[in-house]
Design a protein around this motif. Structure first.
Motif, PDB file in Angstrom:
ATOM      1  N   ALA A   3       0.837  -1.203   0.000  1.00 38.02           N
ATOM      2  CA  ALA A   3       0.000   0.000   0.000  1.00 38.02           C
ATOM      3  C   ALA A   3       0.872   1.254   0.000  1.00 38.02           C
ATOM      4  O   ALA A   3       0.542   2.242  -0.657  1.00 38.02           O
ATOM      5  N   ARG A   4       1.994   1.216   0.717  1.00 39.41           N
ATOM      6  CA  ARG A   4       2.916   2.368   0.698  1.00 39.41           C
ATOM      7  C   ARG A   4       3.502   2.574  -0.696  1.00 39.41           C
ATOM      8  O   ARG A   4       3.658   3.709  -1.159  1.00 39.41           O
ATOM      9  N   PHE A   5       3.838   1.454  -1.374  1.00 35.57           N
ATOM     10  CA  PHE A   5       4.365   1.562  -2.741  1.00 35.57           C
ATOM     11  C   PHE A   5       3.309   2.156  -3.680  1.00 35.57           C
ATOM     12  O   PHE A   5       3.629   2.974  -4.548  1.00 35.57           O
ATOM     13  N   VAL A   6       2.048   1.747  -3.497  1.00 33.53           N
ATOM     14  CA  VAL A   6       0.959   2.282  -4.327  1.00 33.53           C
ATOM     15  C   VAL A   6       0.803   3.772  -4.057  1.00 33.53           C
ATOM     16  O   VAL A   6       0.669   4.577  -4.993  1.00 33.53           O
ATOM     17  N   LEU A   7       0.865   4.170  -2.792  1.00 34.16           N
ATOM     18  CA  LEU A   7       0.755   5.584  -2.449  1.00 34.16           C
ATOM     19  C   LEU A   7       1.911   6.392  -3.035  1.00 34.16           C
ATOM     20  O   LEU A   7       1.716   7.480  -3.570  1.00 34.16           O
ATOM     21  N   ASP A   8       3.118   5.835  -2.976  1.00 37.05           N
ATOM     22  CA  ASP A   8       4.270   6.514  -3.585  1.00 37.05           C
ATOM     23  C   ASP A   8       4.060   6.686  -5.085  1.00 37.05           C
ATOM     24  O   ASP A   8       4.388   7.734  -5.652  1.00 37.05           O
ATOM     25  N   SER A   9       3.508   5.657  -5.729  1.00 35.66           N
ATOM     26  CA  SER A   9       3.236   5.747  -7.169  1.00 35.66           C
ATOM     27  C   SER A   9       2.190   6.820  -7.467  1.00 35.66           C
ATOM     28  O   SER A   9       2.303   7.551  -8.449  1.00 35.66           O
ATOM     29  N   LEU A  10       1.175   6.911  -6.620  1.00 38.02           N
ATOM     30  CA  LEU A  10       0.165   7.953  -6.794  1.00 38.02           C
ATOM     31  C   LEU A  10       0.791   9.337  -6.653  1.00 38.02           C
ATOM     32  O   LEU A  10       0.476  10.255  -7.408  1.00 38.02           O
ATOM     33  N   ASN A  11       1.673   9.489  -5.688  1.00 37.41           N
ATOM     34  CA  ASN A  11       2.332  10.777  -5.479  1.00 37.41           C
ATOM     35  C   ASN A  11       3.305  11.122  -6.602  1.00 37.41           C
ATOM     36  O   ASN A  11       3.606  12.290  -6.831  1.00 37.41           O
ATOM     37  N   GLU A  12       3.809  10.086  -7.308  1.00 33.91           N
ATOM     38  CA  GLU A  12       4.695  10.325  -8.448  1.00 33.91           C
ATOM     39  C   GLU A  12       3.923  10.770  -9.681  1.00 33.91           C
ATOM     40  O   GLU A  12       4.518  11.181 -10.671  1.00 33.91           O
ATOM     41  N   GLY A  13       2.594  10.641  -9.647  1.00 32.68           N
ATOM     42  CA  GLY A  13       1.804  11.111 -10.773  1.00 32.68           C
ATOM     43  C   GLY A  13       1.089  10.006 -11.528  1.00 32.68           C
ATOM     44  O   GLY A  13       0.321  10.290 -12.439  1.00 32.68           O
ATOM     45  N   LEU A  14       1.310   8.752 -11.187  1.00 35.40           N
ATOM     46  CA  LEU A  14       0.557   7.668 -11.819  1.00 35.40           C
ATOM     47  C   LEU A  14      -0.851   7.703 -11.253  1.00 35.40           C
ATOM     48  O   LEU A  14      -1.041   7.758 -10.044  1.00 35.40           O
ATOM     49  N   THR A  15      -1.852   7.672 -12.120  1.00 37.64           N
ATOM     50  CA  THR A  15      -3.212   7.888 -11.641  1.00 37.64           C
ATOM     51  C   THR A  15      -4.103   6.661 -11.710  1.00 37.64           C
ATOM     52  O   THR A  15      -5.000   6.513 -10.883  1.00 37.64           O
TER      53      THR A  15
ATOM     54  N   GLY B 223     -27.166  22.284 -16.735  1.00 40.49           N
ATOM     55  CA  GLY B 223     -26.326  23.428 -17.082  1.00 40.49           C
ATOM     56  C   GLY B 223     -25.012  23.489 -16.313  1.00 40.49           C
ATOM     57  O   GLY B 223     -24.218  24.410 -16.507  1.00 40.49           O
ATOM     58  N   PHE B 224     -24.741  22.534 -15.443  1.00 42.66           N
ATOM     59  CA  PHE B 224     -23.493  22.483 -14.678  1.00 42.66           C
ATOM     60  C   PHE B 224     -22.518  21.515 -15.317  1.00 42.66           C
ATOM     61  O   PHE B 224     -22.889  20.411 -15.704  1.00 42.66           O
ATOM     62  N   LYS B 225     -21.270  21.919 -15.433  1.00 43.89           N
ATOM     63  CA  LYS B 225     -20.194  21.027 -15.869  1.00 43.89           C
ATOM     64  C   LYS B 225     -19.703  20.307 -14.612  1.00 43.89           C
ATOM     65  O   LYS B 225     -19.374  20.939 -13.607  1.00 43.89           O
ATOM     66  N   ILE B 226     -19.660  18.973 -14.653  1.00 44.44           N
ATOM     67  CA  ILE B 226     -19.340  18.166 -13.471  1.00 44.44           C
ATOM     68  C   ILE B 226     -17.874  17.729 -13.524  1.00 44.44           C
ATOM     69  O   ILE B 226     -17.391  17.252 -14.552  1.00 44.44           O
ATOM     70  N   TYR B 227     -17.183  17.888 -12.402  1.00 43.87           N
ATOM     71  CA  TYR B 227     -15.786  17.473 -12.271  1.00 43.87           C
ATOM     72  C   TYR B 227     -15.635  16.583 -11.049  1.00 43.87           C
ATOM     73  O   TYR B 227     -16.321  16.767 -10.044  1.00 43.87           O
ATOM     74  N   ARG B 228     -14.701  15.657 -11.167  1.00 47.14           N
ATOM     75  CA  ARG B 228     -14.340  14.817 -10.015  1.00 47.14           C
ATOM     76  C   ARG B 228     -12.839  14.916  -9.827  1.00 47.14           C
ATOM     77  O   ARG B 228     -12.066  14.651 -10.742  1.00 47.14           O
ATOM     78  N   PHE B 229     -12.415  15.282  -8.621  1.00 45.68           N
ATOM     79  CA  PHE B 229     -11.001  15.410  -8.299  1.00 45.68           C
ATOM     80  C   PHE B 229     -10.625  14.352  -7.278  1.00 45.68           C
ATOM     81  O   PHE B 229     -11.462  13.898  -6.503  1.00 45.68           O
ATOM     82  N   TYR B 230      -9.358  13.979  -7.285  1.00 43.89           N
ATOM     83  CA  TYR B 230      -8.860  13.029  -6.293  1.00 43.89           C
ATOM     84  C   TYR B 230      -7.818  13.698  -5.427  1.00 43.89           C
ATOM     85  O   TYR B 230      -6.930  14.381  -5.928  1.00 43.89           O
TER      86      TYR B 230
END
Length: 166
Positions: A71-83, A153-160
């Protein structure tokens, strides 16, 4: 039916009799002050657990430690920009489904929903919450966020948002 009472490890154990009879006996003995310590009602074939067994079950197992490391490796990958789970799985050599399970189990990503129209911006933590603000069903909000469509009439966005540590 006889009721057997024996003492093990400073606990009184009632081993035989119906549950109702044993409960009445416990109440009677407690009311008269004969039993002040804890009393357990168990089945005859029940296996008693020692304190060492109990604390041994609470210890962190090697499998859990390995999963946390992944899980730490996955989190590091997320922080590196892999989505996506697929790119992270390829990067780490894991199965995509396992990466998805780790991300949901350890809540590595938290979604944030937003709807924009002209100068008006609506924020929400869940799709259902945003749906109630826009007055449309939640499934329409989720679909619009995936496909870039408009809802009322609203543009919908989802952020992580990423967690900082596991």
């Amino acid at each position: 039916m006889p009721i057997l009472i024996e003492e093990r490890d400073n606990y009184l154990i009632l081993a035989t009799g119906s549950h109702a009879d044993l409960s009445k006996l416990i109440k009677l003995k407690r009311d008269h002050g004969k039993w002040t310590g804890p009393v357990r009602i168990i089945r005859n074939d029940a296996r008693l657990i020692t304190d060492d067994d109990y604390y041994g079950r609470m210890a962190i197992k090697p499998i859990d430690a390995d999963e946390r490391r992944q899980a730490r490796f996955v989190l590091d990958s997320l922080n590196e920009g892999l989505t996506s789970a697929t790119t992270i799985a390829q990067h780490l050599g894991l199965l995509p489904r396992h990466v998805q399970d780790l991300m949901s189990k350890y809540k590595l990503r938290r979604s944030h929903w937003q709807a924009q129209r002209d100068n008006q911006i609506l924020d929400a933590d869940t799709a259902s919450e945003l749906a109630s603000k826009v007055n449309k069903p939640a499934y329409l909000i989720r679909n619009a966020a995936r496909s870039g469509q408009y809802v009322n009439g609203f543009k919908i966005y989802r952020f992580y948002e990423m967690r900082s540590k596991v």
